[in-house]
Design a protein around this motif. Sequence first.
Motif, mmCIF file in Angstrom:
data_model
loop_
_atom_site.group_PDB
_atom_site.id
_atom_site.type_symbol
_atom_site.label_atom_id
_atom_site.label_comp_id
_atom_site.label_asym_id
_atom_site.label_seq_id
_atom_site.Cartn_x
_atom_site.Cartn_y
_atom_site.Cartn_z
ATOM 1 N N VAL A 1 0.851 -1.200 0.000
ATOM 2 C CA VAL A 1 0.000 0.000 0.000
ATOM 3 C C VAL A 1 0.885 1.248 0.000
ATOM 4 C CG1 VAL A 1 -1.717 1.311 1.329
ATOM 5 C CG2 VAL A 1 -1.935 -1.171 1.112
ATOM 6 N N PHE A 2 1.939 1.219 0.825
ATOM 7 C CA PHE A 2 2.871 2.349 0.865
ATOM 8 C C PHE A 2 3.540 2.550 -0.493
ATOM 9 C CE2 PHE A 2 3.460 1.472 5.633
ATOM 10 C CZ PHE A 2 2.438 2.353 5.964
ATOM 11 N N LEU A 3 3.872 1.464 -1.166
ATOM 12 C CA LEU A 3 4.525 1.561 -2.467
ATOM 13 C C LEU A 3 3.586 2.160 -3.510
ATOM 14 C CD1 LEU A 3 6.989 1.088 -4.227
ATOM 15 C CD2 LEU A 3 6.167 -1.253 -4.604
ATOM 16 N N VAL A 4 2.346 1.715 -3.546
ATOM 17 C CA VAL A 4 1.374 2.271 -4.496
ATOM 18 C C VAL A 4 1.125 3.743 -4.185
ATOM 19 C CG1 VAL A 4 -1.029 2.155 -5.281
ATOM 20 C CG2 VAL A 4 0.301 0.049 -5.015
ATOM 21 N N LEU A 5 1.003 4.077 -2.899
ATOM 22 C CA LEU A 5 0.813 5.469 -2.509
ATOM 23 C C LEU A 5 2.003 6.319 -2.947
ATOM 24 C CD1 LEU A 5 -0.875 7.582 -1.044
ATOM 25 C CD2 LEU A 5 0.184 6.835 1.100
ATOM 26 N N ALA A 6 3.212 5.788 -2.783
ATOM 27 C CA ALA A 6 4.413 6.500 -3.223
ATOM 28 C C ALA A 6 4.368 6.754 -4.724
ATOM 29 C CB ALA A 6 5.663 5.696 -2.855
ATOM 30 N N GLY A 7 3.935 5.759 -5.491
ATOM 31 C CA GLY A 7 3.832 5.925 -6.943
ATOM 32 C C GLY A 7 2.804 6.968 -7.340
ATOM 33 N N MET B 1 6.477 15.095 -3.815
ATOM 34 C CA MET B 1 7.714 14.336 -4.022
ATOM 35 C C MET B 1 8.345 13.940 -2.690
ATOM 36 S SD MET B 1 7.664 13.795 -7.156
ATOM 37 C CE MET B 1 9.220 12.995 -7.454
ATOM 38 N N GLY B 2 8.279 14.813 -1.701
ATOM 39 C CA GLY B 2 8.801 14.462 -0.383
ATOM 40 C C GLY B 2 8.058 13.279 0.207
ATOM 41 N N LEU B 3 6.723 13.317 0.138
ATOM 42 C CA LEU B 3 5.923 12.200 0.650
ATOM 43 C C LEU B 3 6.145 10.942 -0.191
ATOM 44 C CD1 LEU B 3 2.591 14.020 1.548
ATOM 45 C CD2 LEU B 3 4.222 12.957 3.145
ATOM 46 N N SER B 4 6.312 11.111 -1.494
ATOM 47 C CA SER B 4 6.562 9.968 -2.353
ATOM 48 C C SER B 4 7.844 9.248 -1.941
ATOM 49 C CB SER B 4 6.649 10.413 -3.816
ATOM 50 O OG SER B 4 6.946 9.315 -4.651
ATOM 51 N N PHE B 5 8.913 10.006 -1.750
ATOM 52 C CA PHE B 5 10.175 9.401 -1.324
ATOM 53 C C PHE B 5 10.053 8.782 0.068
ATOM 54 C CE2 PHE B 5 12.207 12.077 -4.635
ATOM 55 C CZ PHE B 5 12.900 11.072 -5.276
ATOM 56 N N SER C 1 10.572 4.842 0.756
ATOM 57 C CA SER C 1 11.572 4.348 1.710
ATOM 58 C C SER C 1 10.955 3.413 2.739
ATOM 59 C CB SER C 1 12.281 5.514 2.398
ATOM 60 O OG SER C 1 11.424 6.192 3.284
ATOM 61 N N VAL C 2 9.737 3.718 3.168
ATOM 62 C CA VAL C 2 9.055 2.829 4.121
ATOM 63 C C VAL C 2 8.738 1.491 3.464
ATOM 64 C CG1 VAL C 2 6.961 2.507 5.502
ATOM 65 C CG2 VAL C 2 8.134 4.720 5.519
ATOM 66 N N SER C 3 8.283 1.524 2.224
ATOM 67 C CA SER C 3 7.934 0.274 1.535
ATOM 68 C C SER C 3 9.160 -0.607 1.327
ATOM 69 C CB SER C 3 7.244 0.551 0.209
ATOM 70 O OG SER C 3 8.146 1.043 -0.755
ATOM 71 N N LEU C 4 10.327 0.025 1.153
ATOM 72 C CA LEU C 4 11.543 -0.745 0.896
ATOM 73 C C LEU C 4 12.083 -1.437 2.136
ATOM 74 C CD1 LEU C 4 13.368 1.607 -1.628
ATOM 75 C CD2 LEU C 4 11.971 -0.424 -2.103
ATOM 76 N N ILE D 1 10.014 -4.678 0.920
ATOM 77 C CA ILE D 1 10.015 -5.024 -0.504
ATOM 78 C C ILE D 1 11.437 -4.854 -1.048
ATOM 79 C CG2 ILE D 1 9.088 -4.404 -2.768
ATOM 80 C CD1 ILE D 1 6.615 -3.295 -1.227
ATOM 81 N N PRO D 2 11.945 -5.813 -1.816
ATOM 82 C CA PRO D 2 13.285 -5.666 -2.390
ATOM 83 C C PRO D 2 13.381 -4.425 -3.287
ATOM 84 C CG PRO D 2 12.465 -7.902 -2.710
ATOM 85 C CD PRO D 2 11.317 -7.087 -2.182
ATOM 86 N N ILE D 3 14.532 -3.762 -3.276
ATOM 87 C CA ILE D 3 14.716 -2.532 -4.054
ATOM 88 C C ILE D 3 14.487 -2.773 -5.544
ATOM 89 C CG2 ILE D 3 17.220 -2.825 -4.283
ATOM 90 C CD1 ILE D 3 15.615 0.556 -3.786
ATOM 91 N N SER D 4 14.896 -3.928 -6.048
ATOM 92 C CA SER D 4 14.737 -4.214 -7.474
ATOM 93 C C SER D 4 13.264 -4.240 -7.877
ATOM 94 C CB SER D 4 15.397 -5.538 -7.827
ATOM 95 O OG SER D 4 14.833 -6.588 -7.061
ATOM 96 N N ILE D 5 12.421 -4.708 -7.003
ATOM 97 C CA ILE D 5 10.980 -4.757 -7.273
ATOM 98 C C ILE D 5 10.340 -3.406 -6.952
ATOM 99 C CG2 ILE D 5 8.803 -5.887 -6.650
ATOM 100 C CD1 ILE D 5 10.741 -7.726 -8.143
#
Length: 104
Positions: free
Chosen positions: A4-10, A39-43, A47-50, A53-57
């Motif tokens: 969810v954090f990753l999708v929100l970041a995107g 952009m600040g919230l996206s990063f 970072s929280v999602s990583l 989740i592996p960085i490559s994914i």
Amino acid sequence: MYWVFLVLAGLLEVGGVINLKLTEGFTRLRPTIFFIICMGLSFFFLSVSLIEIPISIGYGIWTGIGAAGSVLLGMFLFNEPKNWKKLALVGGIIFSIVSLKLIS
């Protein structure tokens, strides 16, 4: 929850890019502020999602969401050219995003 954090970041990256266009070279204050916030919230959320989740994914999905979302919104909000080739290529990005999620 990390997905969810990753999708929100995107999605926030897409918001940042759209506001970047609206800044008109950072000459307009409100879109500039929204750009910095998005952009600040996206990063932050990336970072929280990583953590899990592996960085490559994670990075691949984050940039894919940003790229596909920016292309689609550019076509609809800024009347950028629309054609089947561009839509097919965006479909390829979306297919790649889903595939990365499925293999992880």
